[in-house]
Write a protein that holds these residues in place. Structure first.
Motif, mmCIF file in Angstrom:
data_model
loop_
_atom_site.group_PDB
_atom_site.id
_atom_site.type_symbol
_atom_site.label_atom_id
_atom_site.label_comp_id
_atom_site.label_asym_id
_atom_site.label_seq_id
_atom_site.Cartn_x
_atom_site.Cartn_y
_atom_site.Cartn_z
ATOM 1 N N ALA A 96 0.835 -1.208 0.000
ATOM 2 C CA ALA A 96 0.000 0.000 0.000
ATOM 3 C C ALA A 96 0.869 1.257 0.000
ATOM 4 N N ALA A 97 1.956 1.255 0.768
ATOM 5 C CA ALA A 97 2.859 2.404 0.801
ATOM 6 C C ALA A 97 3.549 2.582 -0.549
ATOM 7 N N MET A 98 3.961 1.479 -1.151
ATOM 8 C CA MET A 98 4.597 1.574 -2.479
ATOM 9 C C MET A 98 3.598 2.073 -3.519
ATOM 10 N N ASP A 99 2.340 1.631 -3.422
ATOM 11 C CA ASP A 99 1.308 2.088 -4.351
ATOM 12 C C ASP A 99 1.043 3.584 -4.197
ATOM 13 N N ARG A 100 1.018 4.068 -2.933
ATOM 14 C CA ARG A 100 0.833 5.510 -2.707
ATOM 15 C C ARG A 100 1.965 6.298 -3.341
ATOM 16 N N ARG A 101 3.186 5.817 -3.187
ATOM 17 C CA ARG A 101 4.345 6.507 -3.766
ATOM 18 C C ARG A 101 4.281 6.501 -5.286
ATOM 19 N N ALA A 102 3.881 5.373 -5.864
ATOM 20 C CA ALA A 102 3.765 5.285 -7.322
ATOM 21 C C ALA A 102 2.700 6.253 -7.829
ATOM 22 N N ALA A 103 1.591 6.385 -7.113
ATOM 23 C CA ALA A 103 0.543 7.324 -7.512
ATOM 24 C C ALA A 103 1.073 8.753 -7.462
ATOM 25 N N LEU A 104 1.796 9.084 -6.417
ATOM 26 C CA LEU A 104 2.373 10.417 -6.305
ATOM 27 C C LEU A 104 3.351 10.681 -7.446
ATOM 28 N N ASP A 105 4.212 9.706 -7.728
ATOM 29 C CA ASP A 105 5.198 9.864 -8.795
ATOM 30 C C ASP A 105 4.571 9.904 -10.184
ATOM 31 N N SER A 106 3.358 9.411 -10.329
ATOM 32 C CA SER A 106 2.730 9.382 -11.646
ATOM 33 C C SER A 106 2.496 10.791 -12.194
ATOM 34 N N TYR A 107 2.505 11.795 -11.334
ATOM 35 C CA TYR A 107 2.315 13.183 -11.767
ATOM 36 C C TYR A 107 3.641 13.889 -12.058
ATOM 37 N N ARG A 108 4.742 13.221 -11.824
ATOM 38 C CA ARG A 108 6.057 13.853 -11.954
ATOM 39 C C ARG A 108 6.273 14.506 -13.318
ATOM 40 N N ASP A 109 5.922 13.845 -14.398
ATOM 41 C CA ASP A 109 6.166 14.387 -15.734
ATOM 42 C C ASP A 109 5.182 15.484 -16.119
ATOM 43 N N ALA A 110 4.134 15.691 -15.326
ATOM 44 C CA ALA A 110 3.139 16.719 -15.633
ATOM 45 C C ALA A 110 3.579 18.101 -15.162
#
Length: 119
Positions: A96-110
């Protein structure tokens, strides 16, 4: 512990001793000035745990061996002990913690800071 695990353990310990001896004999070679050098065991990969629940239990088991209590914060289960500026720790980061981090990072290129006027 399997023969391969015993061998790896002996090799790691020997390597740490060799490094310490080398650094002690070569004071001109720099070492980290700030922070802690960490030896981290990630219990979901480096133990026989086959589930997240077992990996968390492994952190707790290692904590007992170290004579400490694990900390749990934002899905990070950590048990560690410091030897001066060297730290040995057992770590489990929940899915769950890794998934939260991945969701946060998904906006990095935006976000492109160099395109903001005045930046």
């Amino acid at each position: 512990m399997s023969p391969a695990q015993r061998y790896h353990r002996r090799e790691l310990i020997a390597g740490l001793r060799t490094l310490a001896t080398f650094l002690d004999g070569h004071p001109q070679v720099p070492v980290p000035r700030y922070g802690t050098v960490r030896v981290s065991v990630h219990t979901n990969y480096e133990t026989d745990a086959s589930s997240e629940v077992e990996a968390i239990a492994e952190v707790e088991r290692i904590a007992a061996l170290l004579g400490t209590t694990p900390t749990v914060e934002n899905g990070h289960h950590v048990a560690g002990v410091d030897f001066g500026s060297v730290r040995y720790e057992a770590v489990l980061i929940t899915q769950a913690a890794m998934d939260r981090r991945a969701a946060l990072d998904s906006y990095r290129d935006a976000i492109a800071l160099d395109e903001i006027e005045g930046a």
